[in-house]
Design an enzyme around this catalytic site. Structure first.
Site, PDB file in Angstrom:
ATOM      1  N   SER A  14       0.839  -1.216  -0.004  1.00 49.21           N
ATOM      2  CA  SER A  14      -0.073   0.027   0.161  1.00 49.21           C
ATOM      3  C   SER A  14       0.715   1.234  -0.120  1.00 49.21           C
ATOM      4  CB  SER A  14      -0.923   0.060   1.181  1.00 49.21           C
ATOM      5  OG  SER A  14      -1.490   1.077   1.334  1.00 49.21           O
ATOM      6  N   HIS A  21      -1.445  -1.243  -4.213  1.00 46.28           N
ATOM      7  CA  HIS A  21      -2.850  -0.731  -3.352  1.00 46.28           C
ATOM      8  C   HIS A  21      -2.623   0.714  -3.405  1.00 46.28           C
ATOM      9  CE1 HIS A  21      -6.335  -1.160  -0.822  1.00 46.28           C
ATOM     10  NE2 HIS A  21      -5.694  -0.216  -0.232  1.00 46.28           N
ATOM     11  N   ASP A  48      -4.226   4.109  -2.261  1.00 46.14           N
ATOM     12  CA  ASP A  48      -5.538   4.596  -1.286  1.00 46.14           C
ATOM     13  C   ASP A  48      -5.923   6.167  -1.661  1.00 46.14           C
ATOM     14  OD1 ASP A  48      -6.046   2.617   0.563  1.00 46.14           O
ATOM     15  OD2 ASP A  48      -3.729   2.883   1.500  1.00 46.14           O
ATOM     16  N   MET A  56      -8.179   9.049  -0.650  1.00 44.99           N
ATOM     17  CA  MET A  56      -9.099   9.705   0.470  1.00 44.99           C
ATOM     18  C   MET A  56      -9.524  11.135   0.234  1.00 44.99           C
ATOM     19  SD  MET A  56      -6.827   8.243   3.473  1.00 44.99           S
ATOM     20  CE  MET A  56      -6.250   6.692   3.549  1.00 44.99           C
ATOM     21  N   HIS A  72      -8.261   1.670  -4.077  1.00 47.22           N
ATOM     22  CA  HIS A  72      -9.090   1.803  -3.000  1.00 47.22           C
ATOM     23  C   HIS A  72      -9.797   3.374  -2.742  1.00 47.22           C
ATOM     24  CE1 HIS A  72      -9.595   1.172   1.728  1.00 47.22           C
ATOM     25  NE2 HIS A  72     -10.611   1.251   0.987  1.00 47.22           N
ATOM     26  N   MET A 105     -11.730   5.718  -0.769  1.00 46.78           N
ATOM     27  CA  MET A 105     -12.177   6.048   0.238  1.00 46.78           C
ATOM     28  C   MET A 105     -12.980   7.377   0.094  1.00 46.78           C
ATOM     29  SD  MET A 105      -9.154   4.364   2.781  1.00 46.78           S
ATOM     30  CE  MET A 105      -8.389   4.307   1.215  1.00 46.78           C
ATOM     31  N   MET A 110     -11.877  -4.290   6.076  1.00 46.72           N
ATOM     32  CA  MET A 110     -10.992  -3.169   6.673  1.00 46.72           C
ATOM     33  C   MET A 110     -10.727  -3.712   8.301  1.00 46.72           C
ATOM     34  SD  MET A 110     -10.221  -0.975   4.614  1.00 46.72           S
ATOM     35  CE  MET A 110      -9.320  -0.093   5.569  1.00 46.72           C
ATOM     36  N   GLY A 139      -8.601   5.422   6.705  1.00 50.82           N
ATOM     37  CA  GLY A 139      -8.216   6.809   7.073  1.00 50.82           C
ATOM     38  C   GLY A 139      -6.499   7.134   7.135  1.00 50.82           C
ATOM     39  N   GLY A 195      -2.714   5.072   7.873  1.00 53.97           N
ATOM     40  CA  GLY A 195      -1.841   3.779   7.885  1.00 53.97           C
ATOM     41  C   GLY A 195      -1.372   3.580   9.487  1.00 53.97           C
ATOM     42  N   ASP A 209      -7.348  -5.421   4.606  1.00 58.08           N
ATOM     43  CA  ASP A 209      -6.504  -3.914   4.566  1.00 58.08           C
ATOM     44  C   ASP A 209      -6.657  -3.469   6.116  1.00 58.08           C
ATOM     45  OD1 ASP A 209      -5.533  -1.745   3.891  1.00 58.08           O
ATOM     46  OD2 ASP A 209      -6.883  -0.884   2.750  1.00 58.08           O
ATOM     47  N   GLY A 210      -5.388  -3.383   6.858  1.00 58.02           N
ATOM     48  CA  GLY A 210      -5.293  -2.559   7.957  1.00 58.02           C
ATOM     49  C   GLY A 210      -4.669  -3.491   8.847  1.00 58.02           C
ATOM     50  N   GLY A 216       0.818  -1.547   4.302  1.00 57.29           N
ATOM     51  CA  GLY A 216       1.272  -0.511   4.283  1.00 57.29           C
ATOM     52  C   GLY A 216       2.790  -0.391   4.952  1.00 57.29           C
ATOM     53  N   SER A 217       2.667  -0.167   6.203  1.00 59.83           N
ATOM     54  CA  SER A 217       3.792   0.138   7.167  1.00 59.83           C
ATOM     55  C   SER A 217       4.627  -1.093   7.195  1.00 59.83           C
ATOM     56  CB  SER A 217       3.262   0.187   8.469  1.00 59.83           C
ATOM     57  OG  SER A 217       2.128   1.033   8.586  1.00 59.83           O
TER      58      SER A 217
HETATM   59  C1  DX5 Z   1      -6.128   2.796   5.488  1.00 60.18           C
HETATM   60  C2  DX5 Z   1      -5.665   1.988   4.099  1.00 60.18           C
HETATM   61  C3  DX5 Z   1      -4.592   1.108   4.005  1.00 60.18           C
HETATM   62  C4  DX5 Z   1      -3.308   1.635   4.605  1.00 60.18           C
HETATM   63  C5  DX5 Z   1      -3.058   0.434   5.581  1.00 60.18           C
HETATM   64  O1  DX5 Z   1      -7.108   3.428   5.352  1.00 60.18           O
HETATM   65  O2  DX5 Z   1      -6.817   1.662   3.423  1.00 60.18           O
HETATM   66  O3  DX5 Z   1      -4.433   0.623   2.739  1.00 60.18           O
HETATM   67  O4  DX5 Z   1      -2.343   1.858   3.755  1.00 60.18           O
HETATM   68  O5  DX5 Z   1      -1.810   0.508   6.336  1.00 60.18           O
HETATM   69  P1  DX5 Z   1      -1.073  -0.404   7.146  1.00 60.18           P
HETATM   70  O6  DX5 Z   1      -0.815  -1.436   6.465  1.00 60.18           O
HETATM   71  O7  DX5 Z   1       0.100   0.568   7.727  1.00 60.18           O
HETATM   72  O8  DX5 Z   1      -2.150  -0.760   8.422  1.00 60.18           O
HETATM   73 ZN    ZN Z   2      -6.616   0.718   1.507  1.00 57.15          ZN
END
Ligand code: DX5
Ligand code: ZN
Length: 221
Positions: free
Chosen positions: A8, A33, A35, A37, A67, A69, A138, A143, A145, A176-177, A198-199
């Site tokens: 992500s 991925h 994101d 927002m 994705h 949001m 989710m 919103g 990471g 995701d999350g 992501g992280s």
């Molecule tokens: C959050 C995003 C995720 C985010 C996840 O709203 O939809 O895709 O990047 O981040 P991590 O993996 O750090 O939880």
């Molecule tokens: Zn996402």
């Protein structure tokens, strides 16, 4: 089938966005991925179709998993398709006419995904199972990471796997999350096909390749 990882880009260094996307693809992962927002559906802003369009030639072989949001995501389908999306996932909580939105995504030639916030039950998808290609569970409130994993939301993964068998449906289950080396094995075991991280990938102290390798190590081949 092996679990797909979808790095992500939200967690990437945004000053080196293209380079970071290429580093993720160079690990052998084909999904990215992305994101989007709007500061309204979620309390954060990221970027729009212009950034996706700019990434397309930088990562020509990558599968862009967008994705959204955003409220009323149906207004942006065309823009993201033109920008190079392969899958577009909308939040069920953000669109009034889900079936129409999913049909529009498919008509545009993309995979159609539905994301469920942690409090949204999977049963709500029962009547659109023929219209979707992917469900995004989710496991944090969307919103940001780097948030803490919500185990109660992850219970939807085996529930959806069961629903898929009962209904004879073929949708992918994506999560995701807070996907990391601790949470990924259980999610894969419960039936996840795609894990968005992501992280765990972009903030790994040894770099993107090490983040992917660490996850791969705990996942079935
Ligand atoms: C959050 C995003 C995720 C985010 C996840 O709203 O939809 O895709 O990047 O981040 P991590 O993996 O750090 O939880
Ligand atoms: Zn996402």
């Amino acid at each position: 089938m092996a679990v797909l990882l979808a790095p992500s880009l939200l967690a990437a260094d945004h000053a080196r966005f293209g380079e970071q996307a290429q580093a993720a693809v160079a690990t052998g992962e084909t999904w990215l991925h992305i994101d989007v927002m709007d500061g309204q559906f979620v309390p954060n802003l990221t970027f729009g179709a212009q950034v996706v369009r700019a990434l397309r030639p930088v990562c020509p072989t990558a599968f862009f998993d967008v994705h959204l949001m955003v409220v009323e995501p149906e207004r942006y389908i065309e823009a993201f398709v033109e920008a190079g999306a392969h899958a577009i996932t909308v939040h069920i909580e953000a669109t009034a006419h889900l079936q129409r939105t999913l049909a529009a995504i498919r008509e545009a030639g993309c995979l159609a995904g539905v994301a469920l916030n942690p409090a949204t039950p999977p049963e709500t998808l029962r009547y659109v199972l023929g219209d979707l290609d992917m469900v995004l569970v989710m496991t944090v409130n969307p919103g940001f990471g780097g948030q803490a994993f919500l185990p109660t939301a992850a219970r939807k993964v085996p529930e959806l796997a069961q629903l898929r068998v009962e209904a004879g449906a073929g949708f992918k289950i994506s999560v995701d999350g807070s996907v990391n080396v601790k949470t990924a094995p259980g999610l894969a075991h419960d039936g996840a096909d795609v894990l968005v991280a992501g992280s765990a990938i972009f903030n790994h102290p040894l770099g993107v390749a090490a983040g992917v390798a660490a996850l791969r190590e705990v996942l079935p081949v």
